[in-house]
Write a protein that holds these residues in place. Structure first.
Motif, PDB file in Angstrom:
ATOM      1  N   GLY A  45      15.778  -8.095 -34.980  1.00 59.30           N
ATOM      2  CA  GLY A  45      16.975  -7.474 -34.440  1.00 59.30           C
ATOM      3  C   GLY A  45      16.755  -6.995 -33.020  1.00 59.30           C
ATOM      4  O   GLY A  45      15.784  -7.367 -32.356  1.00 59.30           O
ATOM      5  N   LEU A  46      17.643  -6.136 -32.550  1.00 58.06           N
ATOM      6  CA  LEU A  46      17.650  -5.747 -31.138  1.00 58.06           C
ATOM      7  C   LEU A  46      17.356  -4.272 -30.888  1.00 58.06           C
ATOM      8  O   LEU A  46      17.090  -3.887 -29.755  1.00 58.06           O
ATOM      9  CB  LEU A  46      19.022  -6.073 -30.529  1.00 58.06           C
ATOM     10  N   GLY A  47      17.444  -3.444 -31.932  1.00 57.19           N
ATOM     11  CA  GLY A  47      17.372  -2.014 -31.699  1.00 57.19           C
ATOM     12  C   GLY A  47      15.970  -1.444 -31.695  1.00 57.19           C
ATOM     13  O   GLY A  47      15.352  -1.241 -30.661  1.00 57.19           O
ATOM     14  N   ASP A  48      15.440  -1.194 -32.872  1.00 55.18           N
ATOM     15  CA  ASP A  48      14.114  -0.598 -32.993  1.00 55.18           C
ATOM     16  C   ASP A  48      13.446  -1.105 -34.264  1.00 55.18           C
ATOM     17  O   ASP A  48      13.931  -2.059 -34.887  1.00 55.18           O
ATOM     18  CB  ASP A  48      14.197   0.932 -32.967  1.00 55.18           C
ATOM     19  N   GLU A  49      12.359  -0.444 -34.653  1.00 55.68           N
ATOM     20  CA  GLU A  49      11.609  -0.909 -35.819  1.00 55.68           C
ATOM     21  C   GLU A  49      12.425  -0.862 -37.103  1.00 55.68           C
ATOM     22  O   GLU A  49      12.106  -1.541 -38.074  1.00 55.68           O
ATOM     23  CB  GLU A  49      10.323  -0.086 -35.987  1.00 55.68           C
ATOM     24  N   GLY A  50      13.509  -0.096 -37.119  1.00 64.83           N
ATOM     25  CA  GLY A  50      14.325   0.024 -38.313  1.00 64.83           C
ATOM     26  C   GLY A  50      15.292  -1.110 -38.545  1.00 64.83           C
ATOM     27  O   GLY A  50      15.949  -1.163 -39.594  1.00 64.83           O
ATOM     28  N   ASP A  51      15.403  -2.033 -37.600  1.00 61.61           N
ATOM     29  CA  ASP A  51      16.370  -3.124 -37.727  1.00 61.61           C
ATOM     30  C   ASP A  51      15.883  -4.291 -38.581  1.00 61.61           C
ATOM     31  O   ASP A  51      16.659  -5.193 -38.890  1.00 61.61           O
ATOM     32  CB  ASP A  51      16.759  -3.658 -36.342  1.00 61.61           C
ATOM     33  N   ILE A  52      14.618  -4.300 -38.945  1.00 66.88           N
ATOM     34  CA  ILE A  52      14.132  -5.380 -39.808  1.00 66.88           C
ATOM     35  C   ILE A  52      14.847  -5.290 -41.159  1.00 66.88           C
ATOM     36  O   ILE A  52      15.199  -4.207 -41.628  1.00 66.88           O
ATOM     37  CB  ILE A  52      12.596  -5.278 -39.997  1.00 66.88           C
ATOM     38  N   SER A  53      15.107  -6.435 -41.774  1.00 63.34           N
ATOM     39  CA  SER A  53      15.792  -6.434 -43.069  1.00 63.34           C
ATOM     40  C   SER A  53      14.815  -6.037 -44.181  1.00 63.34           C
ATOM     41  O   SER A  53      13.592  -6.088 -44.002  1.00 63.34           O
ATOM     42  CB  SER A  53      16.375  -7.823 -43.364  1.00 63.34           C
ATOM     43  N   VAL A  54      15.356  -5.654 -45.326  1.00 63.28           N
ATOM     44  CA  VAL A  54      14.527  -5.314 -46.476  1.00 63.28           C
ATOM     45  C   VAL A  54      13.695  -6.524 -46.883  1.00 63.28           C
ATOM     46  O   VAL A  54      12.497  -6.415 -47.178  1.00 63.28           O
ATOM     47  CB  VAL A  54      15.397  -4.828 -47.653  1.00 63.28           C
ATOM     48  N   LYS A  55      14.315  -7.695 -46.893  1.00 64.23           N
ATOM     49  CA  LYS A  55      13.600  -8.928 -47.241  1.00 64.23           C
ATOM     50  C   LYS A  55      12.490  -9.215 -46.234  1.00 64.23           C
ATOM     51  O   LYS A  55      11.378  -9.619 -46.604  1.00 64.23           O
ATOM     52  CB  LYS A  55      14.578 -10.104 -47.284  1.00 64.23           C
ATOM     53  N   GLY A  56      12.783  -8.993 -44.952  1.00 66.42           N
ATOM     54  CA  GLY A  56      11.788  -9.232 -43.921  1.00 66.42           C
ATOM     55  C   GLY A  56      10.610  -8.278 -44.049  1.00 66.42           C
ATOM     56  O   GLY A  56       9.446  -8.684 -43.909  1.00 66.42           O
ATOM     57  N   LEU A  57      10.885  -7.017 -44.312  1.00 66.33           N
ATOM     58  CA  LEU A  57       9.815  -6.031 -44.460  1.00 66.33           C
ATOM     59  C   LEU A  57       8.910  -6.380 -45.632  1.00 66.33           C
ATOM     60  O   LEU A  57       7.680  -6.267 -45.545  1.00 66.33           O
ATOM     61  CB  LEU A  57      10.415  -4.637 -44.642  1.00 66.33           C
ATOM     62  N   LYS A  58       9.508  -6.824 -46.737  1.00 70.12           N
ATOM     63  CA  LYS A  58       8.706  -7.217 -47.906  1.00 70.12           C
ATOM     64  C   LYS A  58       7.770  -8.368 -47.558  1.00 70.12           C
ATOM     65  O   LYS A  58       6.599  -8.369 -47.955  1.00 70.12           O
ATOM     66  CB  LYS A  58       9.635  -7.609 -49.057  1.00 70.12           C
ATOM     67  N   ALA A  59       8.275  -9.347 -46.788  1.00 74.65           N
ATOM     68  CA  ALA A  59       7.441 -10.484 -46.396  1.00 74.65           C
ATOM     69  C   ALA A  59       6.298 -10.041 -45.486  1.00 74.65           C
ATOM     70  O   ALA A  59       5.165 -10.522 -45.604  1.00 74.65           O
ATOM     71  CB  ALA A  59       8.302 -11.537 -45.694  1.00 74.65           C
ATOM     72  N   VAL A  60       6.591  -9.119 -44.577  1.00 79.35           N
ATOM     73  CA  VAL A  60       5.549  -8.591 -43.679  1.00 79.35           C
ATOM     74  C   VAL A  60       4.442  -7.931 -44.490  1.00 79.35           C
ATOM     75  O   VAL A  60       3.248  -8.174 -44.266  1.00 79.35           O
ATOM     76  CB  VAL A  60       6.162  -7.582 -42.676  1.00 79.35           C
ATOM     77  N   GLN A  61       4.828  -7.108 -45.438  1.00 76.91           N
ATOM     78  CA  GLN A  61       3.842  -6.326 -46.182  1.00 76.91           C
ATOM     79  C   GLN A  61       2.998  -7.160 -47.129  1.00 76.91           C
ATOM     80  O   GLN A  61       1.919  -6.723 -47.536  1.00 76.91           O
ATOM     81  CB  GLN A  61       4.556  -5.200 -46.939  1.00 76.91           C
ATOM     82  N   GLN A  62       3.446  -8.366 -47.472  1.00 78.13           N
ATOM     83  CA  GLN A  62       2.659  -9.205 -48.382  1.00 78.13           C
ATOM     84  C   GLN A  62       1.877 -10.292 -47.642  1.00 78.13           C
ATOM     85  O   GLN A  62       1.173 -11.080 -48.268  1.00 78.13           O
ATOM     86  CB  GLN A  62       3.568  -9.856 -49.425  1.00 78.13           C
ATOM     87  N   SER A  63       1.972 -10.301 -46.309  1.00 75.70           N
ATOM     88  CA  SER A  63       1.319 -11.351 -45.529  1.00 75.70           C
ATOM     89  C   SER A  63      -0.101 -10.974 -45.122  1.00 75.70           C
ATOM     90  O   SER A  63      -0.416  -9.799 -44.895  1.00 75.70           O
ATOM     91  CB  SER A  63       2.135 -11.660 -44.272  1.00 75.70           C
ATOM     92  N   ALA A  64      -0.941 -11.997 -45.012  1.00 71.34           N
ATOM     93  CA  ALA A  64      -2.333 -11.786 -44.604  1.00 71.34           C
ATOM     94  C   ALA A  64      -2.457 -11.596 -43.098  1.00 71.34           C
ATOM     95  O   ALA A  64      -3.322 -10.850 -42.622  1.00 71.34           O
ATOM     96  CB  ALA A  64      -3.180 -12.978 -45.056  1.00 71.34           C
ATOM     97  N   TYR A  65      -1.599 -12.277 -42.341  1.00 65.69           N
ATOM     98  CA  TYR A  65      -1.615 -12.174 -40.874  1.00 65.69           C
ATOM     99  C   TYR A  65      -0.186 -12.013 -40.368  1.00 65.69           C
ATOM    100  O   TYR A  65       0.736 -12.677 -40.856  1.00 65.69           O
ATOM    101  CB  TYR A  65      -2.255 -13.409 -40.236  1.00 65.69           C
TER     102      TYR A  65
END
Length: 269
Positions: free
Chosen positions: A9-29
């Motif tokens: 997104g365009l604003g700040d760290e809070g603009d990531i989607s719930v689905k996107g955050l889940k993918a980030v947290q389960q990724s190795a890199y």
């Protein structure tokens, strides 16, 4: 295993989607693309803390232009995230990455988000009335491209608005340092509305095709709390203050719909 391409997104760290955050947290890199755009005031350490991960790697110009080989190799047998400011597929750099991953039979998952391409509707212009988007680069000694002017003219003649993306220079090397192989980088530069309009008016003097006549919008930090949107004739807009990066510009069609006219009044200088 999988390459995630995730829009921030365009604003700040809070603009990531719930689905996107889940993918980030389960990724190795996790890589943050820091070449085509930025989130002003936010670095990879701030994002890592906000997302609850240990480390985010910077995908700078050198990594992106070398083909992201390291990222693609890791994605063969691990989950890898590629974080992009705005939407993942709004830049040809990223569509090229998608294609190269698929050529290697690496599954790619895309999670979309807001970008300047749709947030420009904040100024009240109707999205279906936009023509080809153009990029306005910084002029340099001996290099003053103006093909973007002709594209704006083509849009105007078709009764269409033009979104102008303004140049950013992040982790750039001088010609001397590049030739000598020295890893010394120039300070970041971000084109302002004023700089873009100065170049536009200079080309207008030479071509006299009327591109700089009529209404234009200057936009800064779209999607953020401190976004700025101003409308007016090019000469007036060039004198307006928009603050820090990122800036963009819209050159309007000559005839605005009555709803567009009404919306523009709220931003008129």
């Amino acid at each position: 295993m999988v390459l995630w391409m995730i829009g921030l997104g365009l604003g700040d760290e809070g603009d990531i989607s719930v689905k996107g955050l889940k993918a980030v947290q389960q990724s190795a890199y996790i890589y943050l693309e820091a070449y085509t755009s930025i989130l002003p005031g936010l670095d990879k350490e701030t994002l890592a803390a906000a997302y609850g991960v240990q480390e985010i790697l910077e995908a700078d110009r050198e990594l992106v232009e070398s083909g992201c080989e390291e990222m693609l190799e890791r994605a063969k047998d691990q989950e890898v995230c590629f974080l992009v400011v705005g939407d993942p597929l709004c830049a040809t750099t990223h569509t090229d990455l998608w294609l190269r991953a698929r050529q290697r039979e690496i599954p790619v998952r895309v999670i979309h988000n807001a970008s300047v391409m749709n947030a420009v509707a904040s100024c009240g212009l109707q999205l279906y009335r936009f023509g080809e988007t153009v990029s306005i680069p910084f002029w340099q000694d001996g290099w003053r491209p103006d093909s973007w002017y002709d594209k704006i003219l083509k849009n105007k003649r078709a009764g269409l608005h033009t979104l102008c993306l303004l140049d950013i220079k992040v982790k750039e090397q001088s010609v001397e340092n590049l030739m000598r192989g020295r890893k010394i980088y120039e300070p970041p530069r971000f084109m302002t509305v004023r700089q873009a309009l100065d170049q536009l008016m200079e080309v207008e003097k030479a071509k006299e095709m009327g591109v700089s006549t009529g209404l234009a919008f200057g936009l800064a930090r779209l999607g953020r709390e401190d976004q700025v949107i101003r409308a007016g004739p090019v000469e007036q807009l060039a004198e307006a203050e928009f603050g820090g990066p990122l800036h963009s510009l819209v050159i309007c069609a000559d005839d605005l719909h009555e709803l567009e006219q009404e919306f523009a009044k709220h931003y008129q200088l």
